[in-house]
Design a protein around this motif. Sequence first.
Motif, short mmCIF file in Angstrom:
data_model
loop_
_atom_site.label_atom_id
_atom_site.label_comp_id
_atom_site.label_asym_id
_atom_site.label_seq_id
_atom_site.Cartn_x
_atom_site.Cartn_y
_atom_site.Cartn_z
N ALA A 1 28.95 45.27 73.74
CA ALA A 1 29.36 44.78 72.04
C ALA A 1 27.97 44.71 71.49
CB ALA A 1 30.55 44.48 71.16
N LEU A 2 27.05 43.83 72.23
CA LEU A 2 25.51 43.11 72.26
C LEU A 2 25.14 44.40 71.94
CD1 LEU A 2 25.23 40.63 74.69
CD2 LEU A 2 25.86 40.13 71.83
N LEU A 3 25.22 45.62 72.60
CA LEU A 3 24.27 46.98 71.10
C LEU A 3 24.79 47.32 70.49
CD1 LEU A 3 25.18 48.94 74.64
CD2 LEU A 3 23.16 48.20 74.53
N CYS A 4 25.61 46.89 69.28
CA CYS A 4 26.14 47.11 68.14
C CYS A 4 25.76 45.91 67.01
CB CYS A 4 27.44 48.12 67.74
SG CYS A 4 27.95 47.91 66.56
N PRO A 5 24.19 46.47 66.27
CA PRO A 5 24.15 45.78 65.13
C PRO A 5 25.15 45.36 63.57
CG PRO A 5 23.02 47.69 64.89
CD PRO A 5 23.52 47.70 66.29
N ASP A 6 26.63 45.98 64.55
CA ASP A 6 27.40 45.88 63.61
C ASP A 6 29.12 45.54 63.93
OD1 ASP A 6 28.99 46.82 61.19
OD2 ASP A 6 28.38 48.01 61.00
N ASP A 7 30.24 45.12 63.29
CA ASP A 7 31.24 45.04 63.57
C ASP A 7 31.57 45.85 64.59
OD1 ASP A 7 31.55 43.00 61.97
OD2 ASP A 7 31.87 44.49 60.56
N CYS A 8 32.36 45.19 65.78
CA CYS A 8 33.15 45.87 66.84
C CYS A 8 34.28 45.32 66.62
CB CYS A 8 32.64 46.35 68.12
SG CYS A 8 30.97 46.78 68.10
N ARG A 9 36.01 46.41 66.88
CA ARG A 9 36.94 45.79 67.17
C ARG A 9 37.39 46.11 68.47
NH1 ARG A 9 39.67 47.22 62.53
NH2 ARG A 9 38.78 44.60 61.82
N THR B 1 43.87 41.31 69.36
CA THR B 1 42.71 41.45 68.77
C THR B 1 41.05 40.98 69.24
OG1 THR B 1 43.99 43.30 68.34
CG2 THR B 1 41.52 43.18 67.07
N LEU B 2 39.86 40.85 69.80
CA LEU B 2 39.67 40.00 69.82
C LEU B 2 38.19 41.38 68.45
CD1 LEU B 2 37.27 37.84 70.16
CD2 LEU B 2 36.30 39.69 72.39
N GLU B 3 37.21 40.41 67.62
CA GLU B 3 36.35 41.40 66.25
C GLU B 3 35.39 40.53 66.43
OE1 GLU B 3 38.18 40.01 62.99
OE2 GLU B 3 40.00 41.52 62.75
N ILE B 4 33.95 41.35 67.30
CA ILE B 4 32.77 40.88 67.57
C ILE B 4 31.57 41.70 66.23
CG2 ILE B 4 31.20 40.75 69.60
CD1 ILE B 4 33.30 41.70 71.19
N ASN B 5 31.28 40.43 65.86
CA ASN B 5 29.87 40.78 65.30
C ASN B 5 28.74 40.55 65.84
OD1 ASN B 5 27.57 40.79 63.17
ND2 ASN B 5 29.46 41.63 61.43
N ALA B 6 27.52 41.84 66.48
CA ALA B 6 26.44 40.80 67.07
C ALA B 6 25.31 40.99 66.23
CB ALA B 6 26.44 41.64 68.36
N SER B 7 25.41 41.75 64.74
CA SER B 7 24.56 41.95 63.71
C SER B 7 23.05 40.73 63.47
CB SER B 7 24.93 42.04 62.24
OG SER B 7 25.99 40.07 61.86
N HIS B 8 22.96 39.68 64.29
CA HIS B 8 22.54 38.28 64.26
C HIS B 8 22.51 38.14 65.33
CE1 HIS B 8 21.45 39.41 60.11
NE2 HIS B 8 22.78 39.87 59.65
N ILE B 9 22.22 38.22 66.65
CA ILE B 9 21.82 37.43 67.69
C ILE B 9 20.64 35.93 67.53
CG2 ILE B 9 21.09 37.62 69.69
CD1 ILE B 9 22.28 40.72 69.93
N GLY B 10 21.12 35.58 67.76
CA GLY B 10 19.90 34.13 67.19
C GLY B 10 19.32 33.90 68.43
N GLN B 11 19.59 33.98 69.57
CA GLN B 11 18.77 33.39 70.36
C GLN B 11 18.12 34.59 71.97
OE1 GLN B 11 18.88 30.06 72.98
NE2 GLN B 11 21.10 29.90 72.26
N SER B 12 17.72 34.93 72.71
CA SER B 12 17.73 35.40 74.36
C SER B 12 17.76 35.07 75.17
CB SER B 12 16.01 36.43 74.47
OG SER B 12 14.64 35.34 74.30
N LYS B 13 18.06 33.37 75.49
CA LYS B 13 18.62 33.05 76.44
C LYS B 13 19.77 32.76 76.94
CE LYS B 13 16.81 29.55 79.66
NZ LYS B 13 16.22 28.62 79.99
#
Length: 464
Positions: free
Chosen positions: A56-64, A94-106
Amino acid sequence: MEDRTITPSISLPSSSSLPAPEEDKSVLQIWGGSSLQGQVKISGAKNSALVLMAGALLCPDDCRLHNVPSLMDVARMGEILLSLGVKLERHGDTLEINASHIGQSKAPYELVSQLRASFFIIGPMLARLGVARVPLPGGCAIGARPVDLHVQGLRALGADVHIEHGTVHAYVRNGKRLKGAKIYLDCPSVGATETLMMAATLAEGETVIDNAAQEPEVIDLANFCRAMGARIRGAGTNTIVISGVPSLHTTEYTLIPDRIEAGTFLVAGAITHSELSLYPVIPDHLTAVIAKLQAIGAQVITEAPSRLRIVPGRYHTATDIETLPYPGFPTDMQAQFMALLTLSEGDSVITETVFENRLRHVAELNRMGADIRVKGNHAIVRGVPKLSGAPVVATDLRASAALVLAALAADGMTTIQGLHHLDRGYDNLELKLKQVGARVNRIIDNPDAASDASTPTLSPSTLH
């Protein structure tokens, strides 16, 4: 979806307060000899849930994601995503994931060290951000599972990768995208196949992965990525071709059922000489397991396209097993079958070819009266008339399941320690066993470490 976040509920403390395994002396008490009857609902696949959460980190939007099991490993993966700035919320399965803003790379070491599957995040983070820093992973002590193939594959895609102070540092030169490549895996590693497939979805050009893993969970990940707009073909064969796209989009996706949980309950029916019905299942994912059950004298009947029934024989006979990559006999079912073969007539030979330390449950089964000898990666199992309840300790996830199965068939009471292993991979196992007639009781030593239901969850709340 709204902007919402998720934190572990009170049943799963934050990782900084998670007890070390040796601190939690909770035990599972099982009184053997009960006949089981009824139907068991199989949860979503653990190994799909973990990699799809990373995907889901690949998507800059919501995934469910639907059909997500409630497991310690899933909760820990959720904590890792949270640490990166991802927003999560769980409602039921059901798990909702929003990875639009990834704050750090570590990713933080204290989280990654508890979960080997956390290394999956390196592929999608590198593809999405152009940089990723992930500590070398932890997990079950079942053998060496190096990340060499992951690193070699990411380098082939154009990344600079080096390992320093226990952390894998990867970045794309000049902030550009990864580039498609032809990659050959020395062995069909599931983790490497999935990591490289995710990385390649956003790469420029075409990537070919030869000698790829063929497990159903690889297909599940490919289908999830395709639902987000990725171009992938060949998943489920030994050659996967990915044509990179500029970006992926929001989607809803339902995980496949857990074939290892289903296999474990098929063995539960056989070892207790009980008929059990399982749903939902995908019978094709269980071909090797079903073949071995039939070889010892049990029947597995397809009652519906997604429902199986185990009908044990009056007695079971020995058979030989060799673990192999899918579609061979799964290493994740080796320990459970060993428990079953301890009560089968004759001598069986189990050969473990996938993980070198995956026979540590032998000593605990012998403590219960089994007759098993180990020579190298072979276990010679001589069937005995009965097992006896005893205090035992689980050494890894599937070993814990094997001890539960042995306890269900043993005379008297068995107490099992090391339940943190069991909670990593089985969703509500005790409740499911009780519902079909097993006598099972968990005594919680550290109430803060587990809920009454014994399965950690991710529950909605807002981070401030």
